[in-house]
Design an enzyme around this catalytic site. Structure first.
Site, mmCIF file in Angstrom:
data_model
loop_
_atom_site.group_PDB
_atom_site.id
_atom_site.type_symbol
_atom_site.label_atom_id
_atom_site.label_comp_id
_atom_site.label_asym_id
_atom_site.label_seq_id
_atom_site.Cartn_x
_atom_site.Cartn_y
_atom_site.Cartn_z
ATOM 1 N N ARG A 105 37.367 37.286 -11.342
ATOM 2 C CA ARG A 105 36.099 36.653 -11.727
ATOM 3 C C ARG A 105 35.180 36.485 -10.525
ATOM 4 N NH1 ARG A 105 38.674 32.031 -15.721
ATOM 5 N NH2 ARG A 105 38.514 33.190 -17.683
ATOM 6 N N ARG B 17 46.361 33.729 -14.340
ATOM 7 C CA ARG B 17 45.179 32.870 -14.129
ATOM 8 C C ARG B 17 44.803 32.807 -12.644
ATOM 9 N NH1 ARG B 17 42.973 30.145 -18.645
ATOM 10 N NH2 ARG B 17 42.014 28.586 -17.311
ATOM 11 N N THR C 234 37.224 29.514 -13.793
ATOM 12 C CA THR C 234 36.360 29.813 -14.942
ATOM 13 C C THR C 234 34.930 30.116 -14.491
ATOM 14 O OG1 THR C 234 37.716 28.311 -16.254
ATOM 15 C CG2 THR C 234 35.550 28.879 -17.150
ATOM 16 N N ASN D 68 32.372 36.017 -17.175
ATOM 17 C CA ASN D 68 33.457 36.055 -16.180
ATOM 18 C C ASN D 68 34.520 37.116 -16.435
ATOM 19 O OD1 ASN D 68 34.607 34.816 -18.332
ATOM 20 N ND2 ASN D 68 35.010 32.851 -17.320
ATOM 21 N N LYS E 95 36.656 41.286 -21.322
ATOM 22 C CA LYS E 95 35.501 40.983 -22.171
ATOM 23 C C LYS E 95 34.482 42.144 -22.150
ATOM 24 C CE LYS E 95 36.051 35.959 -21.412
ATOM 25 N NZ LYS E 95 35.361 34.711 -20.955
ATOM 26 N N HIS F 103 39.424 36.972 -20.076
ATOM 27 C CA HIS F 103 40.020 35.758 -20.638
ATOM 28 C C HIS F 103 41.504 35.790 -20.304
ATOM 29 C CE1 HIS F 103 41.473 32.812 -23.534
ATOM 30 N NE2 HIS F 103 42.402 33.688 -23.825
ATOM 31 N N TYR G 238 37.718 30.924 -30.013
ATOM 32 C CA TYR G 238 37.074 29.861 -29.230
ATOM 33 C C TYR G 238 36.848 28.591 -30.051
ATOM 34 C CZ TYR G 238 36.239 32.945 -25.198
ATOM 35 O OH TYR G 238 36.394 33.748 -24.089
ATOM 36 N N PHE H 56 27.190 25.696 -24.642
ATOM 37 C CA PHE H 56 27.172 27.140 -24.385
ATOM 38 C C PHE H 56 27.869 27.954 -25.481
ATOM 39 C CE2 PHE H 56 30.819 25.341 -22.030
ATOM 40 C CZ PHE H 56 31.862 26.110 -22.528
ATOM 41 N N GLU I 2 47.093 32.799 -29.624
ATOM 42 C CA GLU I 2 46.232 33.972 -29.383
ATOM 43 C C GLU I 2 46.952 35.276 -29.735
ATOM 44 O OE1 GLU I 2 45.043 33.402 -25.312
ATOM 45 O OE2 GLU I 2 43.776 31.685 -25.803
HETATM 46 P P1 IDP Z 1 38.878 29.828 -19.356
HETATM 47 O O1 IDP Z 1 38.331 31.151 -19.877
HETATM 48 O O2 IDP Z 1 38.918 29.810 -17.839
HETATM 49 O O3 IDP Z 1 40.177 29.431 -19.995
HETATM 50 P P2 IDP Z 1 37.521 27.981 -21.155
HETATM 51 O O4 IDP Z 1 37.232 26.545 -20.857
HETATM 52 O O5 IDP Z 1 38.591 28.304 -22.136
HETATM 53 O O6 IDP Z 1 37.792 28.717 -19.740
HETATM 54 O O7 IDP Z 1 36.142 28.622 -21.626
HETATM 55 C C1 IDP Z 1 36.079 29.838 -22.314
HETATM 56 C C2 IDP Z 1 34.915 30.660 -21.777
HETATM 57 O O8 IDP Z 1 33.670 29.956 -21.994
HETATM 58 C C3 IDP Z 1 34.941 30.874 -20.259
HETATM 59 O O9 IDP Z 1 35.778 31.943 -19.875
HETATM 60 C C4 IDP Z 1 33.490 31.140 -19.952
HETATM 61 O O10 IDP Z 1 33.086 32.470 -20.322
HETATM 62 C C5 IDP Z 1 32.799 30.153 -20.897
HETATM 63 N N1 IDP Z 1 32.569 28.827 -20.256
HETATM 64 C C6 IDP Z 1 33.494 27.840 -20.070
HETATM 65 N N2 IDP Z 1 32.960 26.743 -19.492
HETATM 66 C C7 IDP Z 1 31.655 27.039 -19.316
HETATM 67 C C8 IDP Z 1 30.552 26.284 -18.765
HETATM 68 O O11 IDP Z 1 30.672 25.112 -18.335
HETATM 69 N N3 IDP Z 1 29.341 26.909 -18.741
HETATM 70 C C9 IDP Z 1 29.164 28.182 -19.210
HETATM 71 N N4 IDP Z 1 30.163 28.918 -19.743
HETATM 72 C C10 IDP Z 1 31.399 28.364 -19.797
HETATM 73 MG MG MG Z 2 40.572 28.953 -22.038
#
Ligand code: IDP
Ligand code: MG
Length: 168
Positions: free
Chosen positions: A109, A92, A98, A123, A11, A126, A51, A59, A137
């Site tokens: 992360r 992962r 996350t 973080n 990112k 992705h 997304y 968020f 994707e």
């Molecule tokens: P992932 O990246 O671990 O698959 P996802 O649920 O797909 O997690 O969320 C996409 C991105 O959105 C995350 O990588 C993170 O940057 C952000 N994100 C996800 N959940 C939260 C949250 O509860 N608070 C703030 N940001 C979040």
């Molecule tokens: Mg995801």
């Protein structure tokens, strides 16, 4: 377990902080093969499609600003496809949870992520969460000729004299 593909996106914070080398080194511990890689700018449209499943989250607006580079003044991301056995779980695991505060400190992360005062998880990477998501994707971020293995079926489309930008 069959071989599978996984998309990794470094990112904008990862590029801004010059972390690409460190992140790729960590990911190489997986012994997976890189079969596609490029640096691109993320448009609002691409961000929204990537997304789409998070549109209802509070968020989401901040997340779109993040992935399109508005938070870092730098809209580059590096997007890669890794290929191999259990690629999704391996990547992962190396990426970590996350929430960077909950991620193992030796994960990508955990080492490089942070939580912004807005609450957004910045973080760094992705990683696709399932084979279905990886397919979606790859088809969203890559053209077939940008991936060295034909991971999904392709077809020929368009006219022969189609114009395109070439080096001059
Ligand atoms: P992932 O990246 O671990 O698959 P996802 O649920 O797909 O997690 O969320 C996409 C991105 O959105 C995350 O990588 C993170 O940057 C952000 N994100 C996800 N959940 C939260 C949250 O509860 N608070 C703030 N940001 C979040
Ligand atoms: Mg995801």
């Amino acid at each position: 377990m069959k071989e599978e593909a996984v998309v990794v996106i470094i990112k904008p914070d990862g590029l801004k902080k010059s972390l690409t080398g460190n992140i790729l080194t960590r990911l190489s511990e997986s012994k997976l093969k890189i079969i596609g890689a490029k640096v691109i700018k993320v448009s609002l449209e691409l961000a929204g499609q990537h997304y789409h499943h998070l549109k209802e989250k509070r968020f989401y607006p901040e997340l779109i600003k993040y992935i399109t580079g508005k938070l870092h003044g730098d809209n580059r991301v590096m997007v890669l496809v890794y290929w191999g056995k259990d690629a999704i779980v391996k990547v992962r695991d190396l990426a970590g949870a996350t929430n960077p505060e909950e991620a193992s400190p030796v994960s990508i992360r955990g080492a490089y992520g942070r939580i912004l005062t807005t609450g957004l998880f910045e973080n760094v990477v992705h990683a696709s969460s399932s084979q279905e998501e990886a397919e979606r994707e790859i088809k969203l971020w890559f053209e077939p000729e940008e991936v060295v293995y034909e991971v999904y079926p392709t077809k020929i489309s368009g006219v022969e004299q189609e114009t395109r930008k070439v080096w001059k």
